[in-house]
Design an enzyme around this catalytic site. Structure first.
Site, PDB file in Angstrom:
ATOM      1  N   GLY A 194       0.788  -1.229   0.000  1.00 22.82           N
ATOM      2  CA  GLY A 194       0.000   0.000   0.000  1.00 22.82           C
ATOM      3  C   GLY A 194       0.820   1.279   0.000  1.00 22.82           C
TER       4      GLY A 194
ATOM      5  N   CYS B 193      28.154  -6.785  27.124  1.00 27.77           N
ATOM      6  CA  CYS B 193      27.026  -6.714  28.046  1.00 27.77           C
ATOM      7  C   CYS B 193      26.179  -5.468  27.857  1.00 27.77           C
ATOM      8  CB  CYS B 193      27.516  -6.790  29.491  1.00 27.77           C
ATOM      9  SG  CYS B 193      28.563  -5.394  29.947  1.00 27.77           S
TER      10      CYS B 193
ATOM     11  N   TYR C  71      30.844 -14.700  24.483  1.00 29.32           N
ATOM     12  CA  TYR C  71      29.415 -14.660  24.798  1.00 29.32           C
ATOM     13  C   TYR C  71      28.839 -13.266  24.581  1.00 29.32           C
ATOM     14  CZ  TYR C  71      30.634 -12.261  29.132  1.00 29.32           C
ATOM     15  OH  TYR C  71      31.089 -11.351  30.031  1.00 29.32           O
TER      16      TYR C  71
HETATM   17  P1  ADP Z   1      -0.063  -3.865  -4.621  1.00 26.85           P
HETATM   18  O1  ADP Z   1       1.397  -4.001  -4.638  1.00 26.85           O
HETATM   19  O2  ADP Z   1      -0.564  -2.685  -3.898  1.00 26.85           O
HETATM   20  O3  ADP Z   1      -0.756  -5.148  -4.272  1.00 26.85           O
HETATM   21  P2  ADP Z   1      -0.507  -4.512  -7.376  1.00 26.85           P
HETATM   22  O4  ADP Z   1       0.424  -4.016  -8.378  1.00 26.85           O
HETATM   23  O5  ADP Z   1      -0.320  -5.920  -6.952  1.00 26.85           O
HETATM   24  O6  ADP Z   1      -0.481  -3.543  -6.143  1.00 26.85           O
HETATM   25  O7  ADP Z   1      -1.950  -4.318  -7.949  1.00 26.85           O
HETATM   26  C1  ADP Z   1      -3.104  -4.044  -7.228  1.00 26.85           C
HETATM   27  C2  ADP Z   1      -4.225  -4.954  -7.640  1.00 26.85           C
HETATM   28  O8  ADP Z   1      -4.479  -4.928  -9.019  1.00 26.85           O
HETATM   29  C3  ADP Z   1      -3.953  -6.380  -7.270  1.00 26.85           C
HETATM   30  O9  ADP Z   1      -5.088  -6.926  -6.671  1.00 26.85           O
HETATM   31  C4  ADP Z   1      -3.660  -7.057  -8.558  1.00 26.85           C
HETATM   32  O10 ADP Z   1      -4.053  -8.373  -8.524  1.00 26.85           O
HETATM   33  C5  ADP Z   1      -4.494  -6.229  -9.565  1.00 26.85           C
HETATM   34  N1  ADP Z   1      -3.845  -6.222 -10.874  1.00 26.85           N
HETATM   35  C6  ADP Z   1      -2.604  -5.769 -11.108  1.00 26.85           C
HETATM   36  N2  ADP Z   1      -2.275  -5.975 -12.412  1.00 26.85           N
HETATM   37  C7  ADP Z   1      -3.321  -6.575 -12.997  1.00 26.85           C
HETATM   38  C8  ADP Z   1      -3.581  -7.061 -14.300  1.00 26.85           C
HETATM   39  N3  ADP Z   1      -2.674  -6.988 -15.273  1.00 26.85           N
HETATM   40  N4  ADP Z   1      -4.784  -7.619 -14.565  1.00 26.85           N
HETATM   41  C9  ADP Z   1      -5.680  -7.708 -13.571  1.00 26.85           C
HETATM   42  N5  ADP Z   1      -5.515  -7.283 -12.318  1.00 26.85           N
HETATM   43  C10 ADP Z   1      -4.336  -6.722 -12.011  1.00 26.85           C
HETATM   44 MG    MG Z   2      -2.178  -1.946  -2.991  1.00 28.68          MG
END
Ligand code: ADP
Ligand code: MG
Ligand code: MG
Length: 895
Positions: free
Chosen positions: A112, A851, A871
């Protein structure tokens, strides 16, 4: 050879169609996500094809005023062309559009923290193409509105609430609650409003050119490496800024194409308990992060999972048995392949399974132990690999009572997680009161602006400690960790009114006697009593620690001065005590009177009677500790703090003490003034006390030898007694004290007509001591590195005051880590190396240990292993962490 036979590019690695330029070992270059997408592609798993722009491009971007390597544009164009060929669609083509996701991905996952854009390539024309191609206009528009919102938020920096409000207005107008209830016409109207809103906010229309969209998103992902969230996360997790993120451009697959489509997340084992069962959730007719976004309630993956949760909605196993069967096969293959629990993202597009991500799953410490132990039992990994896999620091979660993760938390304020564990009790504002209530059997939490050595008894009586000031290595933090008391320090937002006996934060006031709970592992102060769970030292924990003990070379001791601490140390597997701070035995309310009397005496004769009382206390404490340690080594450090620390300072305190002890208030005040030093840390303390008041050290040596003789007389195994002189700087000092020690010891043994072995050594905590270790080793039989003070004296930084500026040093990357938490290998470490070498040159069998607080820090322990110390000694609760870290250090040296 590149994936499709074309020449390998510099900044771009392709994956898909059963091949890949990269693989799982290339996380540094491709990021974790990119490396694993490549690996899965090469394994022949169904991964939507795409390509990864390397982390090196990111590094270049930041090193060159946010500009790209010259050849990057061309390489991306080529990679897009190959992708179009492989998929049979064209980027921006109105009839047959290729859509992609643009995803961030650093070496380690930073959930995130950075940005991702889905459905990129949609515009007013391609959305019609997608509608025709799929035969589903609603789906095409749903994808388009998702794209506009995500792109506007991530790339254009517009607030996502704006879009949510527009969507809510439409849902209200149509009287529906679920997004899935909106039809194509409704989405058309939403899209029109979205675009209007973007144009109004931005002063320009939503970008229609797919190439502009693509570079906008690439730029946004690289830029997100430096957003505030990501920076904060990196600081918390020690992730270097220099790593950079990769960018993954991947063809889209759609979980939002109706009832036979879905998206989900899975763990191959339960990440909170470790149970070896597929675990996860999915949503029908949904895309991307809908599952975690919490808009709709996701359904369980498995039938068993659904039943356990008492849910009605069909599991994936029941709703889509065929594709679920395929999925189960794939995740089992992935776990076997990676030999670890995997955290997986997948999508089902009209019955076809696609794998979108896999990585080693984050897990609780408890789950980590279970998974490692079970995988070793299954023969998937070796015992040593199991040992290597557990993060030693994470064991902290298991060694203290902790707050039930499911319990509701009402946060009053937040500070630093200074000493782990949780505690509930009445708020008290004074150490004396803490002690009174504590002795009356009440649970109290001591709340102070900051603590000083005078608060020891109050801290000891309290279940937990809160301070408004001070950092992770403040007095409160260090002492609390030593005592195994949870502590939250540096709660800047706390306004403490010690006189009025209240504290307040965030508009709320807590009075003395109100119940609060603190979580020393998260730094939270919570209202009321919160449900706890007790530590468990059996089962998987015991099994893994046993394996660790088989491979480590370093011995692990604990720092302890009370019977309770010594027992805890043994329960946690300590193989001796590396530091008994004898002064702690005198801070007790009744005992401190004798010390004060001794300090107030005008001459040696006057010091006699109080010293005799101190002797008895010291001896009886040591008899108990020697008994508990049952033949293991115990290092006793003679009196260390400057004497004024035992005296009251304020007029009120002086009067109270005078009244209670019958000592003269004026004299007390005068003596406190006499002893006051401008710089007590560098003043009359440590072995300097032994030199100027030999009778104090003589008393202590007598107490030690008498205690050891008493223990052997009772038939218990003889303790391995190590008498340690603190703050030694010179060989002559050590020689003087060695002679003193031997003379008294001999005398006591002659008195009793019995012998007990002991050794005499130096605490090495001054640069001079380290540099002139050869001098010291002539009379010292062991060195114990007191790295807290050695760090202070090497840097010339006081650890109690460092909190004020250390933050700035960390922000400016002058310090990567707090040197009081993790040993400064280059400077302080070098002194240790020199001391070890020069000490050994004079006395080849000299015993060496550490320590300081660093004795419980895994990185510092690895250094101790490398230098070949005998240690490490740490606080009792950290003993298992040190045992595991020592094992890992030994394993790391083998390879
Ligand atoms: P994060 O690192 O925040 O999980 P992601 O890059 O994995 O972000 O992507 C966020 C969401 O989008 C994930 O649930 C992933 O599965 C979906 N997603 C990413 N790329 C694709 C794609 N090419 N087709 C379908 N869904 C995708
Ligand atoms: Mg994400
Ligand atoms: Mg992801």
């Amino acid at each position: 050879m590149a994936a499709d036979g074309a020449a390998r590019m510099n900044w771009v690695y392709a994956f898909g169609g059963g091949q890949a330029d990269g693989n799982a070992s290339m996380k540094d270059l491709l990021g974790g996500k990119g490396a694993n997408l490549a690996e899965m592609s090469a394994l022949g798993l169904p991964v939507p094809p795409g390509f990864t722009i390397t982390t090196e491009a990111c590094t270049h971007f930041y090193a060159n005023e946010r500009s790209y390597p010259p050849s990057l544009a061309e390489e991306v164009t080529q990679a897009m062309a190959r992708l179009e060929q492989l998929i049979g669609k064209r980027f921006g083509d109105a009839d047959n559009p290729l859509l992609v996701s643009v995803r961030s991905g650093a070496r380690t996952s930073m959930p995130g923290m950075m940005d991702t854009v889905l459905n990129l390539g949609l515009n007013d024309r391609t959305v019609d193409g997608l509608a025709k191609l799929s035969g589903d206009r609603r789906f095409a528009l749903d994808s388009y509105r998702r794209f506009i919102q995500m792109y506007s938020n991530v790339v254009l920096g517009l607030d996502h609430h704006m879009f949510e409000e527009i969507l809510d207005d439409h849902k209200d107008r149509l009287a529906v609650t679920l997004d899935t209830a909106l039809d194509a016409d409704a989405w058309t109207a939403v899209v029109a409003d979205y675009k209007q809103a973007v144009e109004t906010e931005r002063g320009a229309p939503f970008p229609q050119d797919p190439h502009e969209q693509l570079w906008g998103a690439i730029d946004a992902v690289f830029s997100s490496w430096m957003n505030e969230r990501a920076k904060f996360y990196r600081r918390m997790h020690d992730i270097p800024e220099a790593w950079g993120t990769a960018v993954n451009v991947q063809s889209m697959v759609f979980g939002n194409m109706g009832e036979t489509s879905a998206t989900g997340v899975a763990f191959t084992r339960n990440p909170s308990t470790g149970e070896a069962r597929l675990y996860g959730e999915f949503l029908v007719n949904a895309q991307g992060e809908d599952v975690v976004a919490g808009i709709r309630t996701p359904q369980a993956l498995t039938k068993a999972g659904r039943e356990e949760m008492g849910e009605k909605a069909a599991s994936m196993e029941e709703a889509m048995p065929e594709v679920f069967g395929q999925f189960r096969g794939v995740v089992e293959q992935l776990e076997r392949h990676y030999r670890d629990m995997q955290d997986i993202e997948f999508t089902v597009e009209q019955g076809a399974l696609y794998m979108l991500q896999t990585r080693s799953g984050k897990r609780t410490a408890k789950a980590a132990l279970k998974i490692a132990v079970e995988m070793a039992a299954e023969g998937v990994i070796s015992q040593n690999e199991a040992v290597a896999r557990i993060d030693p620091a994470s064991l902290d979660q298991l060694l203290h009572p902790t707050i039930d993760p499911d319990a509701p938390r009402e946060i009053i304020a937040t500070g630093l997680p200074a000493s782990p564990g949780a505690a509930t009790g009445k708020a008290v504002f004074d150490s004396g009161e803490a002690e009174r209530l504590g002795q009356a059997g009440e649970a109290v939490i001591l709340v102070r602006e900051e603590t000083s050595p005078e608060d020891i008894h109050g801290m000891h009586a309290a279940r937990g400690i809160v301070t408004a000031r001070g950092g992770m290595t403040s007095h409160a933090a260090v002492v609390a960790r030593g005592m195994g008391r949870p502590c939250v320090s540096g709660v800047g937002e706390l306004l403490i009114d010690a006189k009025g006996r209240t504290f307040s934060a965030r508009g709320r006031t807590i009075r003395a006697g109100d119940i609060i709970t603190i979580d020393g592992s998260s730094g939270e102060i919570l209202a009321g009593a919160v449900q706890m769970v007790e530590p468990e030292l059996t089962g998987d924990f015991a099994t893994l620690m046993g394996w660790a003990d088989q491979v480590r070379r370093l011995r692990v001791r604990a720092n302890a001065e009370t019977a309770l601490a010594a027992r805890t140390a043994r329960r946690f597997g300590a193989e001796g005590i590396g530091l008994v701070r004898t002064e702690h035995m005198f801070f007790d309310a009744e005992r401190i009177a004798a010390v004060r009397e001794m300090i107030l005496a005008d001459d040696e004769a006057g010091r006699g009677p109080p010293l005799a009382r101190m002797l008895e206390m010291q001896r009886s404490d040591l008899v108990e500790i020697f008994g508990i340690m049952h033949g293991l080594p115990v290092t006793i450090r003679l009196l260390d703090p400057p004497l004024h620390e035992f005296l009251p300072h304020s007029r009120e305190d002086v009067e109270a003490v005078a009244k209670a002890t019958g000592l003269d208030a004026g004299k007390l005040m005068q003596r406190a003034r006499d002893l006051a030093e401008t710089n007590p840390m560098l003043g009359h303390r440590g072995c300097r006390l032994g030199v100027s008041y030999p009778e104090i050290y003589e008393m202590q040596v007598r107490a030690i030898i008498e205690a050891a003789l008493a223990v052997t007389a009772s038939g218990a195994p003889a303790p391995i007694v190590e008498i340690m002189h603190p703050l030694i700087a010179k060989g002559e000092e050590m020689r003087f004290l060695r002679i003193l020690t031997d003379r008294v010891a001999r005398h006591v043994m002659e008195e009793q007509g019995r012998e007990v072995a002991y050794s005499v050594g130096a605490m090495v905590e001054l640069p001079r001591a380290a540099l002139c270790a050869g001098e010291l080793a002539e009379t010292a039989e062991f060195f114990s590195f007191g790295t807290n003070d050695l760090t202070q004296t090497t840097f010339g930084i006081s650890r109690d005051d460092s909190a004020r500026f250390l933050g700035a040093y960390m922000d400016k990357a002058i310090f990567e880590k707090d040197p009081f938490v993790s040993l400064d290998i280059d400077g302080v470490g070098e002194l240790i190396r020199i001391a070890a070498e020069r000490g050994r040159a004079v006395r080849p069998d000299i015993k060496l240990g550490i320590c300081g607080e660093h004795g419980g820090d895994p990185a510092s322990i690895a250094f101790c292993e490398e230098v070949g110390l005998d240690y490490v000694s740490c606080s009792p609760y950290r003993t298992p962490i040190a045992r595991l870290a020592a094992a890992q250090a030994a394993l790391a040296r083998r390879t």
